[in-house]
Enzyme design. Structure first.
Site, PDB file in Angstrom:
ATOM      1  N   ASP A 192      22.878  33.687  38.864  1.00  0.00           N
ATOM      2  CA  ASP A 192      21.846  33.499  39.874  1.00  0.00           C
ATOM      3  C   ASP A 192      21.174  32.154  39.574  1.00  0.00           C
ATOM      4  OD1 ASP A 192      20.072  33.736  41.946  1.00  0.00           O
ATOM      5  OD2 ASP A 192      19.558  35.823  41.535  1.00  0.00           O
TER       6      ASP A 192
HETATM    7  C1  BGC Z   1      18.513  34.688  44.700  1.00  0.00           C
HETATM    8  C2  BGC Z   1      19.986  34.807  45.069  1.00  0.00           C
HETATM    9  C3  BGC Z   1      20.374  33.646  45.933  1.00  0.00           C
HETATM   10  C4  BGC Z   1      20.059  32.353  45.214  1.00  0.00           C
HETATM   11  C5  BGC Z   1      20.449  31.106  45.984  1.00  0.00           C
HETATM   12  C6  BGC Z   1      18.172  33.325  44.143  1.00  0.00           C
HETATM   13  O1  BGC Z   1      16.791  33.175  44.014  1.00  0.00           O
HETATM   14  O2  BGC Z   1      18.180  35.697  43.771  1.00  0.00           O
HETATM   15  O3  BGC Z   1      20.210  36.028  45.722  1.00  0.00           O
HETATM   16  O4  BGC Z   1      21.728  33.747  46.278  1.00  0.00           O
HETATM   17  O5  BGC Z   1      18.670  32.308  44.957  1.00  0.00           O
HETATM   18  O6  BGC Z   1      19.614  30.898  47.047  1.00  0.00           O
END
Ligand code: BGC
Length: 750
Positions: A281
């Site tokens: 993530d």
């Molecule tokens: C989220 C993810 C997301 C990523 C990219 C993160 O803060 O938890 O689900 O895909 O950001 O935007």
């Protein structure tokens, strides 16, 4: 000709891939990996051998291509959005163009000026359809739009179990049950990957609350973990074969999910033999050790303290702390998924026209099938189209339908119908606005009842709304609960005085209908005084129309709850969410304060795999509305149940539409006891469309793991021989037809 029109490298890379596809049978001698007769594994191996060291490390980390981050150098060929990993033009390796996408292709902060996309209803709305075909369709819609916008990786596939009904991201997830969530997520992944776009399931694992998500330690016993959250991911991964899995922000049993040997090496890549790549993530990588512990790629690396998977990883290899073979495994896994899904071989679709009408129609179908009729005393619903006077109250119903906030936020149709800043501080504040999609329920209601005097009260003053509602034939109150990534719901009540509003309108008008637009279950202190309640969730691009279809009976509701609605927060295993009140790091924090906040806290999971309905059964609690529940404008009956045993349970039974309207039912088969010991587990279901008086026979065969316990010592699933009781029901608590069968002892690989 085409080449001369190329605007940037993004297109150039993909055109190379297109050329590869054309030459598929006769791969050029210098690019043997372009031979499509070879397996994805063979192709990845060949290509991996051709990489220089720098090229290899280049694949292992990416950026978030949004100018918002001061230290990010955004290459011109990147598509602004969630993620970008540079390709290798020398070898024809396309870049990874990544977009958020659980509920549609996102356009964070309007970085791609004016770019809209189809907004699907929330994950829980999809969960409430119990319809795998719609999950596939939704995945395909988003995959196709993504491809036509130039993306080849979807960060879609949010599927954590909704173990915590105050979790701010449950609207992105699907269900509290491993089978329901796993099947739907797997189908969504298939839908996307059939469009030759890599899909990602996330957030692996136990990312079931947002409070302190970067520091919380989710603790759980292995058996409960394997039988609950992990089983959901296992089902989804088996069914969907996602190219990628995104590890979560939180810790699990003391180790960050992205730096977790048990989770990534032992379970995901070991026991499940999943061949894809684990991406982090954004900002979830604690250090180089993550490479050893199973992480393959550092995403949005400027959000981490360092780009770990470049120089620091190289140094760790030089010092012998990380094996070179492991680094090769990392790049090979990425390339393997690119081959397996078709990223190398598929002609470029960027720039092709997107049929947003078709997308909106698909979104509307999900909304229609996902709306759950919770209460309908004296058949107040469906409303008559000949109604003379209707008062609509609250919920910005004049503007549109609510959506959830954060990285999954989609801009759809004519853009945001309303965007109301919530305020606050911290890194996510820029995202903290309640966005309404442009599909007004008020307008849709007016369209259904052209002869009615339809009036609207914004609902700010309960007394005023009540006065308006008093003389109308019916009052429809729209009540909203907005949720957003990074923030959990403080409690389970409807916020901002809406309970008072509903009570006041219901007191003034006995024909009051409440339409809920919530991201989670909510408490309903007014329930006994309101004859009809509809849960519409966040209903997407055409939500207003879908709600009106159900209210006026053009659609017979068939949604069933994918998550239990508690009667009170006392029924939850934690009266308050773990870390309640925790405030994340702020820009002005002193090092001492930061250190203190960094220590985090524990979120224990005493429920293990007894999540949702299983917890209620174990505790003997009666929820407000149970898992699997939902009413219809017709009625159904089950009969002729036959259950056979042996290696697994197969149940078949008749479903009859005993009412006067066509409708769909979702009969569910539960395991209720093993050799006399009570146990409640969903074994399967079917969604059956029935004409009045029609009967259909349904057969459900249980996945054997649902009959088993995970034996942690022996590291396998163990089925004990015995008599297994099974029931067919309309919810987890309405278990009508019952039968039992003898099941043989057995063992299954983990
Ligand atoms: C989220 C993810 C997301 C990523 C990219 C993160 O803060 O938890 O689900 O895909 O950001 O935007």
């Amino acid at each position: 000709m085409f080449r001369r029109t190329l605007m940037n490298g993004a297109i150039a890379f993909a055109v190379v891939a297109l050329a590869g596809a054309v030459q598929a049978q006769t791969a050029p001698a210098d690019r043997p990996w372009m031979n499509t007769k070879l397996s994805a594994d063979e192709r990845a191996k060949l290509l991996d051998q051709a990489l220089t060291d720098d090229e290899r490390y280049g694949l292992l980390h990416g950026i978030m291509p949004i100018p918002f981050f001061p230290n990010a150098k955004i290459p011109e060929e990147a598509i602004p959005g969630a993620g970008y990993v540079a390709g290798i033009p020398r070898l024809g390796v396309p870049a990874l163009y990544e977009t958020d996408a659980s509920l549609g292709v996102t356009n964070p902060m309007n970085v791609r000026k004016g770019d809209i996309a189809t907004a699907l209803p929330s994950g829980l709305a999809l969960g409430a359809t119990w319809n795998p075909a719609l999950a596939y369709m939704g995945g395909a819609v988003v995959g196709e739009e993504a491809a036509k916008k130039g993306f080849n990786v979807l960060l879609g596939g949010g599927m954590n179990l909704t173990a915590e009904p105050r979790n701010g991201r449950n609207f992105e997830y699907l269900a509290e049950d491993p089978l329901l969530a796993g099947v739907l997520a797997g189908e969504a992944v298939r839908g996307t990957q059939d469009q030759k776009v890599i899909s990602t399931v996330k957030h692996f694992a136990l990312n079931d609350q947002e409070t302190g998500r970067n520091v919380v330690d989710a603790t759980i016993g292995e058996q409960g973990f394997r039988q609950g959250e992990l089983l959901a991911f296992q089902f989804a991964i088996e069914k969907g074969k996602p190219g990628s899995v995104m590890c979560a922000y939180n810790k699990i049993n003391g180790h960050y999910a992205c730096d977790n040997d048990f989770l990534l090496n032992k379970v995901l890549k070991g026991d499940w033999a999943w061949p894809g790549w684990v991406m982090s993530d954004w900002g979830a990588v604690p250090g180089v050790s993550a490479a050893v512990n199973g992480l393959d790629q550092q995403s949005g690396a400027q959000l981490d303290r360092q780009v770990w998977f470049d120089k620091p990883l190289k140094e760790a290899v030089a010092k012998g702390e990380v094996q070179q073979a492991r680094v090769n495994d990392m790049s090979r896994r990425i390339l393997r998924s690119m081959f397996a899904v078709g990223v190398f071989d598929t002609p470029l679709r960027k720039g092709q026209a997107i049929d947003y009408d078709a997308g909106a129609a698909a979104s509307k179908t999900v909304a229609q099938q996902g709306i759950v009729l919770l209460k309908n005393d004296k058949n107040l619903l469906p409303l008559l189209k000949t109604a003379k006077s209707i008062v609509v109250v609250g919920g910005y119903a004049d503007k549109g339908v609510l959506s959830g906030g954060g990285s999954s936020q989609v801009t759809t149709g004519t853009g945001h119908a309303a965007s109301i800043p919530v305020g606050g501080d911290g890194p996510m504040v820029a995202w903290a606005s309640q966005v309404y999609h442009p599909s007004s329920p008020l307008k849709a209601i007016k369209d259904k009842a052209p002869g009615a005097n339809v009036r609207f009260s914004d609902g700010r003053y309960p007394s005023e709304a009540a006065a308006l509602a008093k003389d109308a034939e019916v009052a429809v109150v729209f009540a909203t609960q907005w949720n957003m990534e990074s923030i959990d719901a403080g409690d389970m009540s409807l916020p901002q005085g809406q309970d008072q509003l509903i009570a006041a309108v219901a007191a003034a008008n006995p024909n009051t209908i409440v339409v809920l637009e919530t991201g989670n279950p909510v408490l309903m202190p007014w329930l006994t005084s309101v004859p009809a309640v509809v849960e519409a969730w966040y209903s997407g691009a055409k939500g207003g129309e879908a709600i009106a279809d159900v209210l006026f009976g053009d659609v017979n509701p068939s949604g069933r709850l994918p998550i239990t609605f508690p009667a009170s927060e006392d029924q939850l295993h934690d009266r308050q969410i773990a870390g309640f009140g925790y405030v994340g790091p702020g820009f002005g924090d002193s090092p001492e304060v930061l250190a203190e906040k960094g220590k985090g806290f524990e979120a224990s999971h005493p429920e293990g795999s007894d999540i949702g309905y299983r917890w209620y059964a174990r505790k003997g609690f009666r929820p407000l509305f149970p898992f699997g529940y939902g009413l219809s404008y017709t009625s159904f009956k089950y009969g002729g149940l036959k259950v056979s045993g042996g290696d697994t349970i197969t149940a078949s039974f008749d479903v009859t539409n005993t009412g006067a309207k066509a409708g769909a039912d979702v009969p569910q088969v539960y395991l209720t006891a093993r050799s006399g010991a009570p146990e409640l587990r969903l074994l399967g279901w079917n969604r059956v469309e029935l004409a009045p008086g029609e009967t259909k026979r349904v057969t459900v065969t249980a996945d054997r793991r649902l009959l088993a316990d995970f034996d942690v010592k022996a590291r396998k699933w163990r089925i004990d021989a015995g008599t297994y009781d099974v029931a067919v029901g309309a919810s987890a608590t309405a278990l009508d037809a019952k039968a039992s069968a003898k099941v043989k002892a057995g063992a299954l690989k983990p």
